[in-house]
Motif scaffolding. Structure first.
Motif, short mmCIF file in Angstrom:
data_model
loop_
_atom_site.label_atom_id
_atom_site.label_comp_id
_atom_site.label_asym_id
_atom_site.label_seq_id
_atom_site.Cartn_x
_atom_site.Cartn_y
_atom_site.Cartn_z
N GLN A 60 -20.43 -23.81 8.94
CA GLN A 60 -19.48 -24.12 7.88
C GLN A 60 -18.72 -25.35 8.33
N ASN A 94 -16.42 -26.91 3.55
CA ASN A 94 -15.02 -26.61 3.34
C ASN A 94 -14.58 -27.22 1.99
N CYS A 134 -13.13 -22.38 1.52
CA CYS A 134 -12.66 -21.89 2.82
C CYS A 134 -13.00 -20.42 3.01
N THR A 135 -13.66 -19.82 2.01
CA THR A 135 -14.07 -18.42 2.09
C THR A 135 -15.59 -18.33 1.94
N TYR A 137 -17.67 -16.55 3.32
CA TYR A 137 -18.14 -15.16 3.37
C TYR A 137 -18.09 -14.49 2.00
N TRP A 151 -18.61 -22.38 12.79
CA TRP A 151 -17.72 -22.59 11.64
C TRP A 151 -16.53 -23.44 12.07
N ALA A 156 -11.37 -19.30 8.07
CA ALA A 156 -12.71 -18.72 8.02
C ALA A 156 -13.19 -18.33 9.41
N TYR A 159 -11.45 -15.13 10.31
CA TYR A 159 -12.02 -14.02 9.54
C TYR A 159 -13.39 -13.63 10.10
N LYS A 244 -7.60 -11.50 5.04
CA LYS A 244 -7.95 -12.89 4.75
C LYS A 244 -6.73 -13.80 4.80
#
Length: 413
Positions: A60, A94, A134-135, A137, A151, A156, A159, A244
């Motif tokens: 990421q 991102n 930014c998520t 997942y 990542w 992120a 997490y 999160k």
């Protein structure tokens, strides 16, 4: 020029051992961009004392907003793409500096837009998926427990390590891209078992119930310890949206990339809350953070979605706006990924938010876009990370509040 194994050992630096495939890439047999990627990763590995590389299953990449990387970043990415760089593992981006479809509604001018599009095009030519979020997942880039990844977005990373139980260091944008091109990264830090052990115990004495409470808790802990691996004791329940937003706050006020919560996160069972320094975090610590992050005056912009909203959070905002309208002279901007926005559109949540006068943007967020171009002066948010960064990135005042309170500040009575 890279030092030999004998030179490294003489200086007390662990020699980074490469396998035959990695050696060939370093020698340029896999192409010049793979060679440059390996050179960068080997240099990082040498500095950090890594003994070998580890294969990664996804990447990421940060450094996507034109406002962050500028013309030099555009040239760097276009050079790599022009030289045939290709990622060999699933790789996502991102947030960039604007909504790729609704950029004009954000006050973005065509000059900024054209540079931002060049950045996205360069990444896509390298095989990177332009899921600017930014998520990751929440949009398909979801590693399995124990997998090694590379990542680079701070929340992120936190997490992935803490909630999923995957393993990644805090990569920079270039190193994450390099890892994506060669499919490996140096084995050190949070990729190692010893790097994941708790360094401090956090006794949570405050009551944490809402997402905003968890954001304040993360911000308070980051301020207090700076870096390290906290083990939280005293939290009896937490959902993924609460974790999160706490991840984002921990990484904003400190440099925390991994935490454990007894009975909740997947690796916490390995560790006992003893033999380490203990820090108590109470209601007064959370209130102090709220005061530190809040400015005087009446907000004219409410921003929700740092990190990007999940579908459940989109539903919650839509529900709050039923029968209400955003007040004249004020605005409500909700930020999410394109994939979640599409789901929210099908569910009717986007329509409800925008019919009430709000706007839903994707691909970007309030932290990495040129928010100052929109003409607002004071943002309120439920995210401590957003309130931490926006005063410097957008040169506007910021305040924090619980979601319901924040929304109420910009809607009609």
């Amino acid at each position: 020029m890279f030092r030999s194994t004998d030179e490294l050992l003489k200086d007390g630096v662990a020699a980074l051992k490469l396998n035959s495939e990695e050696e060939r890439m370093l020698e340029g047999m896999g192409g010049q961009t793979a060679k440059k990627a390996m050179e960068l990763l080997v240099a990082i590995g040498e500095v950090m004392g890594a003994e070998r590389m580890v294969r990664v299953t996804s990447a990421q990449v940060s450094g996507v907003s034109y406002g962050n990387i500028g013309d030099a970043g555009v040239e760097f990415l276009e050079e790599w793409a022009g030289n045939g760089a290709k990622v060999v593992i699933p790789t996502t981006l991102n947030p960039c500096g604007m909504d790729l479809e609704r950029w004009s509604e954000m006050g973005i001018d065509d000059a900024y837009r054209s540079k931002q599009i060049r950045i996205i095009d360069a990444f896509m030519r390298m095989g990177v998926s332009a899921t600017c979020t930014c998520t990751p997942y929440l949009v398909g880039n979801h590693p399995k427990y124990g997998e090694h990844v590379a990542w680079s977005e701070s929340s992120a990373i936190c997490y992935a390590n803490s909630v999923i139980g995957a393993r990644t260091n805090r990569e920079g944008g270039p190193s994450a891209l390099a890892a994506a091109i060669v499919g490996r990264t140096p084995m050190y830090g949070l990729h190692m078992e010893e790097g994941r052990r708790p360094t401090v115990i956090i006794d949570v004495e405050a009551e944490v119930r809402t997402r905003h409470d968890f954001s304040l808790l993360g911000y308070a802990v980051g301020r207090r310890i700076g870096t390290g691996v906290p083990l939280f004791v005293g939290i009896t329940r937490a959902d993924k949206n609460q974790l999160k937003i706490m991840c984002a706050a921990l990484a904003a006020s400190g440099g925390i990339a991994l935490f454990h919560i007894q009975g909740i996160t997947p690796e916490a069972w390995r560790y006992q809350p003893q033999g380490l320094d203990r820090i108590q975090i109470g209601a007064s610590d959370l209130e102090e953070c709220r005061e530190v992050l809040s400015s005087e005056g009446d907000p004219d912009l409410c921003c929700i979605g740092c990190p990007h909203c999940s579908l459940e959070e989109m539903e919650e905002v839509a529900r709050m706006l039923r029968g209400r309208r955003v007040a004249r002279g004020k605005a409500l901007w909700v930020w999410t990924s394109k994939a979640v926005r599409d789901e929210a559109e099908r569910a009717g949540y986007v329509r409800e938010i925008e019919e009430a006068g709000g706007r839903v943007f994707s691909d970007t967020c309030m932290v990495v876009c040129p928010l100052e171009k929109a003409g607002f002066s004071h943002m309120v948010t439920d995210s401590c990370k957003a309130a931490h960064y926006v005063p410097s990135t957008a040169r506007m005042r910021a305040s924090v509040a619980d979601l319901r309170e924040a929304v109420a500040m910009v809607v009609e009575p």
